[in-house]
Design an enzyme around this catalytic site. Structure first.
Site, mmCIF file in Angstrom:
data_model
loop_
_atom_site.group_PDB
_atom_site.id
_atom_site.type_symbol
_atom_site.label_atom_id
_atom_site.label_comp_id
_atom_site.label_asym_id
_atom_site.label_seq_id
_atom_site.Cartn_x
_atom_site.Cartn_y
_atom_site.Cartn_z
ATOM 1 N N GLY A 85 38.894 -5.068 9.497
ATOM 2 C CA GLY A 85 38.741 -3.866 10.300
ATOM 3 C C GLY A 85 38.005 -4.013 11.605
ATOM 4 O O GLY A 85 38.381 -4.785 12.500
ATOM 5 N N LYS A 92 40.483 -3.334 0.473
ATOM 6 C CA LYS A 92 40.878 -4.347 1.457
ATOM 7 C C LYS A 92 40.466 -5.751 1.020
ATOM 8 O O LYS A 92 41.221 -6.706 1.198
ATOM 9 C CB LYS A 92 40.315 -4.018 2.836
ATOM 10 N N THR A 93 39.273 -5.913 0.445
ATOM 11 C CA THR A 93 38.836 -7.255 0.029
ATOM 12 C C THR A 93 38.870 -7.441 -1.480
ATOM 13 O O THR A 93 38.573 -8.529 -1.970
ATOM 14 C CB THR A 93 37.399 -7.520 0.531
ATOM 15 N N ASP A 107 29.383 1.340 -0.323
ATOM 16 C CA ASP A 107 30.201 0.136 -0.190
ATOM 17 C C ASP A 107 30.558 -0.403 -1.577
ATOM 18 O O ASP A 107 29.711 -0.439 -2.470
ATOM 19 C CB ASP A 107 29.424 -0.925 0.601
ATOM 20 N N ILE A 108 31.794 -0.804 -1.748
ATOM 21 C CA ILE A 108 32.258 -1.364 -3.021
ATOM 22 C C ILE A 108 32.644 -2.837 -2.855
ATOM 23 O O ILE A 108 32.142 -3.718 -3.543
ATOM 24 C CB ILE A 108 33.455 -0.580 -3.582
ATOM 25 N N LYS A 149 26.471 -15.709 -6.906
ATOM 26 C CA LYS A 149 26.644 -16.388 -8.196
ATOM 27 C C LYS A 149 27.123 -17.818 -7.990
ATOM 28 O O LYS A 149 26.657 -18.747 -8.667
ATOM 29 C CB LYS A 149 27.641 -15.615 -9.066
ATOM 30 N N TYR A 186 -3.408 -10.923 2.282
ATOM 31 C CA TYR A 186 -3.790 -10.814 0.881
ATOM 32 C C TYR A 186 -3.757 -9.344 0.483
ATOM 33 O O TYR A 186 -3.477 -8.476 1.309
ATOM 34 C CB TYR A 186 -5.175 -11.433 0.610
ATOM 35 N N HIS A 217 -11.656 4.129 2.138
ATOM 36 C CA HIS A 217 -11.293 3.753 0.774
ATOM 37 C C HIS A 217 -10.411 4.817 0.109
ATOM 38 O O HIS A 217 -10.659 5.267 -1.010
ATOM 39 C CB HIS A 217 -12.533 3.471 -0.062
ATOM 40 N N GLU A 273 -11.047 1.239 12.242
ATOM 41 C CA GLU A 273 -10.032 0.228 11.917
ATOM 42 C C GLU A 273 -8.661 0.599 12.470
ATOM 43 O O GLU A 273 -7.969 -0.228 13.067
ATOM 44 C CB GLU A 273 -9.934 0.065 10.392
#
Length: 529
Positions: A39, A70-71, A129-130, A141, A219, A281, A333
């Site tokens: 597309g 399509k795919t 999306d599929i 995989k 951290y 805090h 701060e």
């Protein structure tokens, strides 16, 4: 070429976000990689002068059903999933004329961005999306042979390895596979949580949580703890979406405290009043509203100037020069604001370590959302506390009703108490906190601590009496006994706001009447742990 390097002869590219696409595809093409696409991506590549095979030519089937199909075809998934070292797989490729695909480049339909814009149900569904997740998961995989890219930030790593090695290394393919699975997991989490919201399911059978890395932090709460900051894609202005104008990297504690401050200041409508919250805090140590940010800041600071040192400041209006000048008089701060004037930015620039965050807006305090916390072996999930005192039906339970001034301060104090750790007591006067007792195991201790802080602040300011004299007091939950209320009365409070609902409400009401206090019940509790 070493054993773990896989050459890239064919790449399937299908991207919604085309950032960096053309230079990346051009580099692949230059390296002799055949480009296959779909597309809009195929069109963009062709318009850039690159040779590209449309996926319909590969599969022999046109796109159909408005692009939904399509795919999803064996010539795509066979090419992705075939194990190169498996003779049977290779025979299947040859028998069915399937071309191996060595690189899959997919970023998904913009579902998160679509729902963030408030799209209707059908539009949101069409942006699920599929084919993309199917290709991503297949490639991940089969990462022993196939590289998969879901983020433009990885384009350079892929082309760099192809240029250096003639293919991709196993180490890179494994890293890309982990990113790919995390991306599809976050994508599915966004969809499932949106669906649960649409169906008004407070407790769906499965709850998924996902996010995208904003930055790795030095951290966590302590130096021996690792930490990172992730954005969920929620359309809610705050630290995750803010532009950091200046200052060193935010720490884990900075982010947590800044979020607490910004959520609290969002309770105050900027069209009605200027408001400032100072947090230390994760607890407010000073909150005030006034006609200007400068005045609001000075009132908030007066509540607890000792705790405000090294704190976080949040404002509900664009930061102006007068407020910025005042805020830079002590060590701070972080300052977080919806916006800031150029003069204010210039003034803050003189404090090179002071972080300035601009968000472009305020979070909606009434917008539903999830509060998620980890416990051993599980997650605790609850809806965000969206209850607001402005919408509550306040019930006068004492003989004396609060005056108009007291009522305004009561609403203000209860609004603040919502954002203080439980047990909490908040004293307020003239739309400013004058004493806050936070996170105590005993409510009477919270009342005592708040009163003592007010006494300390008065002494530091050279005042004869603490500002709790003539103040009002808010409790986030009911008074289980009259003792906490009596501490507030001794501190000089004249009116009380609390949820009510204790077995001893009548005892507490009687004590308030005896002390000449006005008291209202909200019927709503604001525990915050």
């Amino acid at each position: 070429m070493t054993a773990d390097i896989r050459p890239v002869t064919r790449a399937l590219i299908s991207v919604s976000d085309k950032t960096g696409l053309i230079p990346f595809a051009a580099a692949l093409s230059k390296a002799g990689v055949q480009l296959i696409s779909t597309g809009g991506t195929a069109k963009a590549l062709a318009e850039a002068g690159l040779s590209v095979m449309d996926v319909a030519e590969l599969t022999g089937f046109p796109e159909m059903m408005d692009g939904r199909v399509k795919t999803l075809h064996p010539r795509v998934h066979g090419g992705i999933l075939a194990v190169r070292a498996d003779a049977g797989h290779q025979a299947s490729l040859a028998e069915h004329a399937i071309l191996p695909i060595d690189l899959v480049v997919v970023n998904l339909y913009p579902f998160e961005a679509t729902i963030a814009k408030g799209a209707d149900f059908e539009t949101a569904i069409e942006n699920i999306d599929i084919g993309g997740p199917s290709m991503i998961r297949g490639a991940a995989k089969n990462h022993t042979d196939v590289a998969v890219v879901v983020d433009a930030a990885d384009y350079a790593a892929v082309t760099g390895e192809i240029e250096l090695h003639g293919g991709t290394t196993l180490a890179l393919r494994r890293r890309l596979a982990q990113t790919a699975y995390a991306r599809t997991a976050a994508y599915d989490a966004a969809i499932s949580n949106w669906f649960a919201g649409e169906l008004k399911l407070a407790a769906p059978a499965y709850r998924a949580v996902g996010g995208r890395l904003c930055e790795e932090l030095r951290y966590g709460e302590n130096p021996h703890q690792s930490a990172a900051f992730y954005a969920t894609g929620e359309a809610r202005p705050g630290v995750a979406s803010a532009r950091q104008v200046q200052g060193k990297q935010l720490s884990f504690n900075n982010i947590n405290d800044t979020n607490a401050a910004f959520e609290c200041v969002a309770e105050f409508d900027p069209a009605r009043t200027a408001a400032v919250v100072i947090v230390k805090h994760a607890n407010p140590c000073g909150v005030a509203e006034a006609a200007s940010l400068d005045d609001a800041y000075r009132k908030a600071l007066a509540c607890d100037p000792v705790s405000a040192f090294g704190g976080i400041i949040a404002v509900n209006r664009p930061l102006d020069a007068a407020a910025a000048r005042a805020m830079t008089e002590i060590f701070t701060e972080v300052i977080i604001a919806p916006d800031a004037s150029e003069e204010a930015i210039a003034l803050i620039a003189a404090k090179k370590n002071l972080r300035l965050l601009l968000t472009g807006g305020l979070p909606d305090p009434e917008a539903p959302g999830l509060d998620i916390r980890s416990v051993a072996g599980g997650l605790l999930v609850q809806g965000r506390d969206v209850a607001r005192v402005d919408a509550m039906d306040l019930k006068v339970v004492t003989r004396r009703a609060p005056s108009a001034r007291e009522l305004a301060d009561l609403r203000f104090a209860f609004r603040v108490a919502k954002h203080v750790k439980s047990n909490t007591i908040v004293y307020a006067r003239d739309l400013a906190t004058v004493g806050i007792g936070a996170g105590q195991m005993s409510r009477v201790d919270a009342a005592r601590i708040a009163a003592r802080k007010a006494q300390d602040a008065a002494e530091a300011a050279g005042l004869a009496d603490p500002l709790t004299k003539g103040s009002v007091v808010a409790s986030d939950a009911f008074f289980p006994f009259a003792d906490g209320l009596l501490v507030a009365a001794e501190a000089g409070a004249t009116a009380v706001i609390q949820p009510g609902g204790s077995m001893r409400d009548q005892e507490v009401i009687a004590a308030a009447d005896a002390a000449g206090l006005a008291m209202v019940f909200t019927g709503v509790r604001h525990f915050k742990h």
